[in-house]
Scaffold this motif. Structure first.
Motif, PDB file in Angstrom:
ATOM      1  N   CYS A  89     -17.380  -6.343   6.440  1.00  0.00           N
ATOM      2  CA  CYS A  89     -16.732  -7.493   5.484  1.00  0.00           C
ATOM      3  C   CYS A  89     -16.729  -6.983   3.512  1.00  0.00           C
ATOM      4  N   PHE A  90     -16.021  -6.779   2.935  1.00  0.00           N
ATOM      5  CA  PHE A  90     -16.029  -5.667   1.298  1.00  0.00           C
ATOM      6  C   PHE A  90     -15.136  -6.278   0.834  1.00  0.00           C
ATOM      7  N   GLY A  91     -16.039  -6.863  -1.030  1.00  0.00           N
ATOM      8  CA  GLY A  91     -15.824  -6.842  -1.612  1.00  0.00           C
ATOM      9  C   GLY A  91     -16.797  -8.276  -2.308  1.00  0.00           C
ATOM     10  N   ARG A  92     -16.256  -8.487  -3.922  1.00  0.00           N
ATOM     11  CA  ARG A  92     -17.740  -8.895  -4.377  1.00  0.00           C
ATOM     12  C   ARG A  92     -18.284  -9.938  -3.285  1.00  0.00           C
ATOM     13  N   VAL A  93     -19.654 -10.190  -3.695  1.00  0.00           N
ATOM     14  CA  VAL A  93     -20.813 -11.162  -2.542  1.00  0.00           C
ATOM     15  C   VAL A  93     -21.022 -12.452  -3.101  1.00  0.00           C
ATOM     16  N   ARG A  94     -20.100 -13.096  -2.931  1.00  0.00           N
ATOM     17  CA  ARG A  94     -19.411 -14.840  -3.371  1.00  0.00           C
ATOM     18  C   ARG A  94     -19.442 -15.489  -3.376  1.00  0.00           C
ATOM     19  N   HIS A  95     -19.011 -16.657  -2.918  1.00  0.00           N
ATOM     20  CA  HIS A  95     -19.180 -18.150  -2.047  1.00  0.00           C
ATOM     21  C   HIS A  95     -17.116 -17.516  -1.972  1.00  0.00           C
ATOM     22  N   GLN A  96     -17.098 -17.692  -3.241  1.00  0.00           N
ATOM     23  CA  GLN A  96     -15.012 -17.573  -3.217  1.00  0.00           C
ATOM     24  C   GLN A  96     -14.512 -16.568  -2.120  1.00  0.00           C
ATOM     25  N   LYS A  97     -15.357 -15.673  -2.030  1.00  0.00           N
ATOM     26  CA  LYS A  97     -14.610 -14.389  -1.395  1.00  0.00           C
ATOM     27  C   LYS A  97     -15.469 -14.611  -0.243  1.00  0.00           C
ATOM     28  N   GLY A  98     -16.269 -16.118   0.319  1.00  0.00           N
ATOM     29  CA  GLY A  98     -16.788 -15.807   1.806  1.00  0.00           C
ATOM     30  C   GLY A  98     -17.453 -15.210   2.746  1.00  0.00           C
ATOM     31  N   THR A  99     -17.884 -14.682   1.774  1.00  0.00           N
ATOM     32  CA  THR A  99     -19.312 -13.799   2.431  1.00  0.00           C
ATOM     33  C   THR A  99     -20.042 -14.545   3.135  1.00  0.00           C
ATOM     34  N   ASP A 100     -20.336 -16.089   2.994  1.00  0.00           N
ATOM     35  CA  ASP A 100     -21.769 -16.314   3.740  1.00  0.00           C
ATOM     36  C   ASP A 100     -20.089 -16.827   5.088  1.00  0.00           C
ATOM     37  N   LEU A 101     -19.413 -16.546   5.201  1.00  0.00           N
ATOM     38  CA  LEU A 101     -18.667 -17.130   6.156  1.00  0.00           C
ATOM     39  C   LEU A 101     -18.319 -16.366   7.281  1.00  0.00           C
ATOM     40  N   PHE A 102     -18.272 -14.392   6.463  1.00  0.00           N
ATOM     41  CA  PHE A 102     -18.580 -14.369   7.503  1.00  0.00           C
ATOM     42  C   PHE A 102     -19.787 -13.371   8.108  1.00  0.00           C
ATOM     43  N   VAL A 103     -21.116 -14.204   7.356  1.00  0.00           N
ATOM     44  CA  VAL A 103     -22.354 -14.020   8.383  1.00  0.00           C
ATOM     45  C   VAL A 103     -22.294 -15.056   9.292  1.00  0.00           C
ATOM     46  N   ASP A 104     -21.888 -15.891   8.774  1.00  0.00           N
ATOM     47  CA  ASP A 104     -22.231 -17.202   9.943  1.00  0.00           C
ATOM     48  C   ASP A 104     -21.993 -16.857  10.793  1.00  0.00           C
ATOM     49  N   SER A 105     -20.173 -16.061  10.553  1.00  0.00           N
ATOM     50  CA  SER A 105     -19.139 -15.945  12.213  1.00  0.00           C
ATOM     51  C   SER A 105     -20.185 -14.630  12.557  1.00  0.00           C
ATOM     52  N   PRO A 161      -7.230 -19.946   9.491  1.00  0.00           N
ATOM     53  CA  PRO A 161      -6.780 -20.744   7.746  1.00  0.00           C
ATOM     54  C   PRO A 161      -7.709 -21.024   7.520  1.00  0.00           C
ATOM     55  N   ALA A 162      -7.874 -21.208   5.953  1.00  0.00           N
ATOM     56  CA  ALA A 162      -9.298 -20.754   5.094  1.00  0.00           C
ATOM     57  C   ALA A 162     -10.325 -21.693   5.517  1.00  0.00           C
ATOM     58  N   LYS A 163     -11.497 -20.997   5.194  1.00  0.00           N
ATOM     59  CA  LYS A 163     -12.768 -22.040   4.919  1.00  0.00           C
ATOM     60  C   LYS A 163     -12.736 -22.243   6.676  1.00  0.00           C
ATOM     61  N   GLU A 164     -12.300 -22.224   7.576  1.00  0.00           N
ATOM     62  CA  GLU A 164     -12.766 -22.771   9.612  1.00  0.00           C
ATOM     63  C   GLU A 164     -13.387 -22.003   9.760  1.00  0.00           C
ATOM     64  N   LEU A 165     -15.087 -21.538   9.686  1.00  0.00           N
ATOM     65  CA  LEU A 165     -15.799 -21.081  10.427  1.00  0.00           C
ATOM     66  C   LEU A 165     -15.206 -20.698  12.211  1.00  0.00           C
ATOM     67  N   THR A 166     -15.287 -21.670  12.669  1.00  0.00           N
ATOM     68  CA  THR A 166     -14.894 -21.737  14.176  1.00  0.00           C
ATOM     69  C   THR A 166     -13.455 -20.615  14.345  1.00  0.00           C
ATOM     70  N   ALA A 167     -12.234 -20.859  13.866  1.00  0.00           N
ATOM     71  CA  ALA A 167     -11.381 -20.049  13.565  1.00  0.00           C
ATOM     72  C   ALA A 167     -11.829 -18.536  13.754  1.00  0.00           C
ATOM     73  N   MET A 168     -12.492 -18.269  12.416  1.00  0.00           N
ATOM     74  CA  MET A 168     -12.918 -17.340  12.099  1.00  0.00           C
ATOM     75  C   MET A 168     -13.498 -16.394  13.439  1.00  0.00           C
ATOM     76  N   ALA A 169     -14.911 -17.047  13.992  1.00  0.00           N
ATOM     77  CA  ALA A 169     -15.369 -16.256  15.046  1.00  0.00           C
ATOM     78  C   ALA A 169     -14.694 -15.747  16.159  1.00  0.00           C
ATOM     79  N   ASP A 170     -13.758 -16.985  16.399  1.00  0.00           N
ATOM     80  CA  ASP A 170     -13.518 -16.821  17.801  1.00  0.00           C
ATOM     81  C   ASP A 170     -12.403 -15.657  17.194  1.00  0.00           C
ATOM     82  N   ALA A 171     -10.963 -15.616  16.416  1.00  0.00           N
ATOM     83  CA  ALA A 171     -10.209 -14.867  16.496  1.00  0.00           C
ATOM     84  C   ALA A 171     -10.828 -13.123  15.825  1.00  0.00           C
TER      85      ALA A 171
END
Length: 354
Positions: free
Chosen positions: A172-188, A297-307
């Motif tokens: 996951c590349f880019g600015r580390v911040r909430h808007q960029k969803g870095t936390d979603l990547f980390v959680d997945s 879909p944006a903000k959906e952690l389960t969808a990100m992990a499944d994909a």
């Protein structure tokens, strides 16, 4: 410093800090110049290697360039539209103004007013164009395929960066911040990696002052999960194409984005992509029979992990998506194509009599 009499297009950059807009200017200008477009930059925060003019050169804008009746001012922000309007309409300098919009939200009344004063408007995606109240031309950003290209040897690409050559890597590349969803990547990754010992993950990018606490919290979460040696925060790097070449999967987890070049950069390096449905991502990726990645879909952690899991657990699917992504990037999104289309807008304005 360029001789203003030789400059036909001015590309202002009135923001000191590096941003996506600044990066676009940095990448485009050399390509435009190679295509014969007589463009120069104006303002701070740009490499000295780019052709530029100083503010005192603006005093010469009453005079036409050597072989044209006027010049083009290419603005990409409100603060760049406003002075151009002043120069053209108040000081009566010989200018036409182009504005490129990447925003995907309702514009303020002030922005709408400024945009209505433009001689031409470019939208960076069809989704962006839908937010404009004036006619526009959609020209999507391109990628420099001489910088972003596949690794000849994936293991060697990893080893060159000090990464384990025997592991597969999600990034996951880019600015580390909430808007960029870095936390979603980390959680997945926290949910996926314990069952997949052959995979690690990297976060490449910088957390600016206001977002350093956010990054610290993520690192603590990773440490608590016992994955500090498998989810790596590698910071910001100038050789980012080398980091893409080390990847086996790229995830763009943004909650919001104007355009977003990172999926395209991954595609150009033959890396399959999982991306949220924001910015221009839906117009970059292809799903279905010609899959280059998976849109979620944006903000959906389960969808990100499944994909992500669907690529991690299916090497053949990953290989096919990466190959198709590379083909799409080369055929449809080379930066030379973007520069050529912008040049057609310039030429139309430069050829006008007034």
């Amino acid at each position: 410093m360029e001789d203003i009499s030789d400059v036909e297009i001015i590309a202002p950059n009135f923001k000191q800090r590096l941003s996506g807009v600044t990066s676009t200017i940095i990448q485009l200008i050399p390509v435009q110049r190679a295509l014969g477009q007589k463009v120069a930059t104006l303002g701070p925060g740009l490499p000295a290697s780019l052709p530029h003019i100083g503010y005192t050169s603006l005093l010469s804008l009453w005079c036409r360039p050597k072989s044209r009746a006027l010049r083009v001012w290419h603005a990409r922000r409100n603060i760049e539209m406003l002075p151009a309007i002043f120069l053209r309409d108040i000081l009566r300098m010989k200018l036409k103004i182009v504005f490129t919009s990447a925003s995907q939200r309702k514009h303020s009344g002030w922005t709408k007013f400024l945009v209505r004063q433009m001689d031409a408007v470019i939208a960076t995606s069809n989704r962006t164009a839908a937010y404009l109240d004036v006619p526009s031309t959609t020209i999507m950003h391109g990628i420099d395929t001489q910088r972003f290209f596949p690794a000849a040897d994936k293991a060697a690409a990893k080893a060159a960066l000090g990464l384990p050559a025997d592991k597969k890597i999600a990034g996951c590349f880019g600015r580390v911040r909430h808007q960029k969803g870095t936390d979603l990547f980390v959680d997945s990754m926290i949910s996926l990696l314990p069952q997949r010992p052959d995979w690690i993950a990297i976060v490449a990018g910088r957390a600016t002052g206001a977002h350093q606490a956010f990054e610290t919290e993520l690192k603590e979460k990773v440490k608590t999960a016992g994955l500090a040696d498998r989810i790596l925060f590698v910071g910001e790097h100038t050789n980012i194409p080398d980091w893409y070449r080390a990847l086996d999967l790229f995830i763009a987890p943004q909650r919001w984005e104007g355009f977003g070049l990172t999926p395209l950069e991954a595609m150009a390096t033959q890396v399959p992509v999982v991306a949220t449905d924001v910015g221009a991502f839906s117009e970059l990726l292809v799903m279905g029979d010609s899959e280059t990645g998976i849109l979620i879909p944006a903000k959906e952690l389960t969808a990100m992990a499944d994909a992500a899991a669907s690529f991690m657990d299916d090497p053949e699917r990953s290989k096919r998506a990466g190959e198709r992504g590379l083909t799409r990037a080369i055929e449809s999104f080379r930066i030379q194509g973007e520069a050529t289309k912008i040049g057609e807008i310039y030429e139309k304005l430069l050829s006008s009599s007034s």
